[in-house]
Design a protein around this motif. Structure first.
Motif, PDB file in Angstrom:
ATOM      1  N   GLY A 121       0.815  -1.209   0.000  1.00  0.00           N
ATOM      2  CA  GLY A 121       0.000   0.000   0.000  1.00  0.00           C
ATOM      3  C   GLY A 121       0.844   1.252   0.000  1.00  0.00           C
ATOM      4  N   PHE A 122       0.373   2.270   0.722  1.00  0.00           N
ATOM      5  CA  PHE A 122       0.965   3.601   0.667  1.00  0.00           C
ATOM      6  C   PHE A 122       2.461   3.611   0.960  1.00  0.00           C
ATOM      7  CE2 PHE A 122       2.126   7.394   3.247  1.00  0.00           C
ATOM      8  CZ  PHE A 122       2.192   8.301   2.199  1.00  0.00           C
ATOM      9  N   ALA A 123       2.893   2.973   2.053  1.00  0.00           N
ATOM     10  CA  ALA A 123       4.306   3.016   2.427  1.00  0.00           C
ATOM     11  C   ALA A 123       5.189   2.429   1.330  1.00  0.00           C
ATOM     12  CB  ALA A 123       4.535   2.282   3.748  1.00  0.00           C
ATOM     13  N   HIS A 124       4.749   1.314   0.747  1.00  0.00           N
ATOM     14  CA  HIS A 124       5.515   0.701  -0.345  1.00  0.00           C
ATOM     15  C   HIS A 124       5.521   1.601  -1.582  1.00  0.00           C
ATOM     16  CE1 HIS A 124       6.546  -3.324   1.166  1.00  0.00           C
ATOM     17  NE2 HIS A 124       5.446  -3.212   1.899  1.00  0.00           N
ATOM     18  N   ASP A 125       4.366   2.196  -1.889  1.00  0.00           N
ATOM     19  CA  ASP A 125       4.286   3.079  -3.056  1.00  0.00           C
ATOM     20  C   ASP A 125       5.171   4.306  -2.874  1.00  0.00           C
ATOM     21  OD1 ASP A 125       2.463   1.325  -4.116  1.00  0.00           O
ATOM     22  OD2 ASP A 125       0.697   2.533  -3.621  1.00  0.00           O
ATOM     23  N   LEU A 126       5.153   4.870  -1.666  1.00  0.00           N
ATOM     24  CA  LEU A 126       5.985   6.040  -1.380  1.00  0.00           C
ATOM     25  C   LEU A 126       7.461   5.686  -1.509  1.00  0.00           C
ATOM     26  CD1 LEU A 126       6.346   8.954  -0.384  1.00  0.00           C
ATOM     27  CD2 LEU A 126       6.171   8.084   1.960  1.00  0.00           C
ATOM     28  N   LEU A 127       7.853   4.560  -0.925  1.00  0.00           N
ATOM     29  CA  LEU A 127       9.252   4.130  -0.995  1.00  0.00           C
ATOM     30  C   LEU A 127       9.679   3.886  -2.440  1.00  0.00           C
ATOM     31  CD1 LEU A 127      11.787   3.383   0.604  1.00  0.00           C
ATOM     32  CD2 LEU A 127      10.920   1.038   0.722  1.00  0.00           C
ATOM     33  N   GLU A 132      12.599   5.790  -7.236  1.00  0.00           N
ATOM     34  CA  GLU A 132      12.657   6.122  -8.653  1.00  0.00           C
ATOM     35  C   GLU A 132      13.109   7.573  -8.873  1.00  0.00           C
ATOM     36  OE1 GLU A 132      12.948   6.082 -12.498  1.00  0.00           O
ATOM     37  OE2 GLU A 132      12.704   4.297 -11.255  1.00  0.00           O
ATOM     38  N   GLU A 133      12.661   8.494  -8.003  1.00  0.00           N
ATOM     39  CA  GLU A 133      13.072   9.889  -8.140  1.00  0.00           C
ATOM     40  C   GLU A 133      14.564  10.054  -7.850  1.00  0.00           C
ATOM     41  OE1 GLU A 133      11.348  12.408  -9.396  1.00  0.00           O
ATOM     42  OE2 GLU A 133       9.754  10.952  -9.755  1.00  0.00           O
ATOM     43  N   PHE A 134      15.055   9.346  -6.830  1.00  0.00           N
ATOM     44  CA  PHE A 134      16.497   9.375  -6.552  1.00  0.00           C
ATOM     45  C   PHE A 134      17.268   8.740  -7.708  1.00  0.00           C
ATOM     46  CE2 PHE A 134      15.391   9.981  -1.984  1.00  0.00           C
ATOM     47  CZ  PHE A 134      16.216  11.050  -1.721  1.00  0.00           C
ATOM     48  N   ARG A 135      16.729   7.682  -8.270  1.00  0.00           N
ATOM     49  CA  ARG A 135      17.398   7.024  -9.403  1.00  0.00           C
ATOM     50  C   ARG A 135      17.432   7.963 -10.610  1.00  0.00           C
ATOM     51  NH1 ARG A 135      14.877   2.458  -9.175  1.00  0.00           N
ATOM     52  NH2 ARG A 135      16.549   1.374  -8.077  1.00  0.00           N
ATOM     53  N   ARG A 136      16.352   8.689 -10.830  1.00  0.00           N
ATOM     54  CA  ARG A 136      16.297   9.661 -11.928  1.00  0.00           C
ATOM     55  C   ARG A 136      17.373  10.729 -11.750  1.00  0.00           C
ATOM     56  NH1 ARG A 136      12.777  14.149 -12.182  1.00  0.00           N
ATOM     57  NH2 ARG A 136      12.565  14.994 -14.284  1.00  0.00           N
ATOM     58  N   ALA A 137      17.517  11.221 -10.516  1.00  0.00           N
ATOM     59  CA  ALA A 137      18.560  12.207 -10.235  1.00  0.00           C
ATOM     60  C   ALA A 137      19.944  11.594 -10.429  1.00  0.00           C
ATOM     61  CB  ALA A 137      18.405  12.743  -8.815  1.00  0.00           C
ATOM     62  N   GLN A 138      20.065  10.315 -10.099  1.00  0.00           N
ATOM     63  CA  GLN A 138      21.342   9.620 -10.267  1.00  0.00           C
ATOM     64  C   GLN A 138      21.695   9.496 -11.747  1.00  0.00           C
ATOM     65  OE1 GLN A 138      21.668   5.374  -9.102  1.00  0.00           O
ATOM     66  NE2 GLN A 138      23.238   6.080  -7.666  1.00  0.00           N
ATOM     67  N   SER A 148      23.535   4.372  -2.890  1.00  0.00           N
ATOM     68  CA  SER A 148      22.322   3.555  -2.907  1.00  0.00           C
ATOM     69  C   SER A 148      21.084   4.434  -2.943  1.00  0.00           C
ATOM     70  CB  SER A 148      22.280   2.653  -1.661  1.00  0.00           C
ATOM     71  OG  SER A 148      20.995   2.072  -1.524  1.00  0.00           O
ATOM     72  N   VAL A 149      20.367   4.426  -4.059  1.00  0.00           N
ATOM     73  CA  VAL A 149      19.141   5.214  -4.147  1.00  0.00           C
ATOM     74  C   VAL A 149      18.060   4.623  -3.252  1.00  0.00           C
ATOM     75  CG1 VAL A 149      19.620   6.153  -6.429  1.00  0.00           C
ATOM     76  CG2 VAL A 149      18.443   3.956  -6.240  1.00  0.00           C
ATOM     77  N   GLU A 150      18.081   3.296  -3.075  1.00  0.00           N
ATOM     78  CA  GLU A 150      17.116   2.669  -2.159  1.00  0.00           C
ATOM     79  C   GLU A 150      17.365   3.138  -0.724  1.00  0.00           C
ATOM     80  OE1 GLU A 150      18.971   1.019  -4.352  1.00  0.00           O
ATOM     81  OE2 GLU A 150      17.566   0.039  -5.740  1.00  0.00           O
ATOM     82  N   GLY A 151      18.646   3.261  -0.364  1.00  0.00           N
ATOM     83  CA  GLY A 151      18.985   3.730   0.972  1.00  0.00           C
ATOM     84  C   GLY A 151      18.557   5.169   1.201  1.00  0.00           C
ATOM     85  N   VAL A 188      21.424  13.819   2.555  1.00  0.00           N
ATOM     86  CA  VAL A 188      21.519  13.244   1.215  1.00  0.00           C
ATOM     87  C   VAL A 188      22.839  13.637   0.568  1.00  0.00           C
ATOM     88  CG1 VAL A 188      20.567  13.365  -1.133  1.00  0.00           C
ATOM     89  CG2 VAL A 188      19.031  13.071   0.830  1.00  0.00           C
ATOM     90  N   GLU A 189      23.173  14.923   0.649  1.00  0.00           N
ATOM     91  CA  GLU A 189      24.417  15.392   0.028  1.00  0.00           C
ATOM     92  C   GLU A 189      25.642  14.776   0.693  1.00  0.00           C
ATOM     93  OE1 GLU A 189      24.082  19.675   0.167  1.00  0.00           O
ATOM     94  OE2 GLU A 189      23.399  19.705  -1.915  1.00  0.00           O
ATOM     95  N   ALA A 190      25.590  14.597   2.019  1.00  0.00           N
ATOM     96  CA  ALA A 190      26.714  13.988   2.724  1.00  0.00           C
ATOM     97  C   ALA A 190      26.927  12.554   2.252  1.00  0.00           C
ATOM     98  CB  ALA A 190      26.474  14.025   4.231  1.00  0.00           C
ATOM     99  N   LEU A 191      25.825  11.826   2.099  1.00  0.00           N
ATOM    100  CA  LEU A 191      25.927  10.443   1.629  1.00  0.00           C
ATOM    101  C   LEU A 191      26.426  10.404   0.188  1.00  0.00           C
ATOM    102  CD1 LEU A 191      22.655   8.941   3.117  1.00  0.00           C
ATOM    103  CD2 LEU A 191      24.979   8.345   3.772  1.00  0.00           C
TER     104      LEU A 191
END
Length: 200
Positions: A121-127, A132-138, A148-151, A188-191
């Motif tokens: 549901g929501f939590a999985h969809d949000l994650l 995907e948005e972090f991956r797009r930026a990557q 790790s975009v998942e991280g 995020v920037e530090a990582l």
């Protein structure tokens, strides 16, 4: 007229439930406390929602819609991936601080006995959406490929789950949103600045 009154009552119930969940937690909020908050009889409340679980499920469903609106609003022609990502995080933080219903959902998820991701549901969809948005930026080069975009997505959701125990709204809400986004962006920037691990 009768239908309009029923819709208004339903909305008042959802607002009361969200305020209760956000302020006191899912476990400590009862159908009786929701009814008392808006001076409604328990029988009238059960005419709209048969249980606390049903109330929570409706709030979670609405949060899913809100998340999609925030995601759609963050993108646009000519917007760099990093800017879109920051707008997305800012939009989520703003909703979390300013909208009791959205805030309440994270409090509900934080109290799930098996964890926030136990049920689909929501939590999985949000994650998944944040990943995907972090991956797009990557892919655009805004985030190093070894990060790790998942991280990063889990960090973002975790920050909102932790913040669900903080107050909402008030005169300092705008400052709180800015501070939250800045702190999350700093993390995020530090990582992202970690050096690439040596080749095996």
């Amino acid at each position: 007229m009768k239908q309009e009154r029923a819709i208004r009552t339903r909305e008042r119930i959802l607002d009361a439930a969200a305020q209760g969940f956000a302020a006191h937690g899912y476990g400590r909020t009862t159908m009786q406390t929701v009814a008392d908050r808006i001076r409604l009889t328990k029988g009238a409340l059960y005419g709209h929602f048969t249980s606390k679980e049903e109330l929570a499920a409706e709030l979670v469903r609405q949060a899913g819609q809100a998340w999609r609106q925030v995601a759609d609003a963050s993108r646009g022609p000519g917007i760099p991936a990093a800017s879109a990502l920051r707008r997305l995080l800012s939009g989520l933080a703003r909703r979390h601080h300013e909208e009791p219903r959205f805030h309440a959902v994270f409090r509900i998820l934080a109290e799930q006995p098996d964890g926030p991701f136990a049920q689909p549901g929501f939590a999985h969809d949000l994650l998944a959406g944040l990943t995907e948005e972090f991956r797009r930026a990557q892919r655009a080069g805004a985030i190093p490929r070894w990060t790790s975009v998942e991280g990063l997505a889990r960090l973002s959701v975790g920050a909102m789950l932790l913040a669900s125990h903080a107050g909402i709204g008030g005169p300092d809400a705008a400052d709180a949103v800015r501070d939250d986004v800045e702190l999350l962006w700093d993390m995020v920037e530090a990582l992202c600045q970690e050096r690439e691990p040596p080749a095996a």
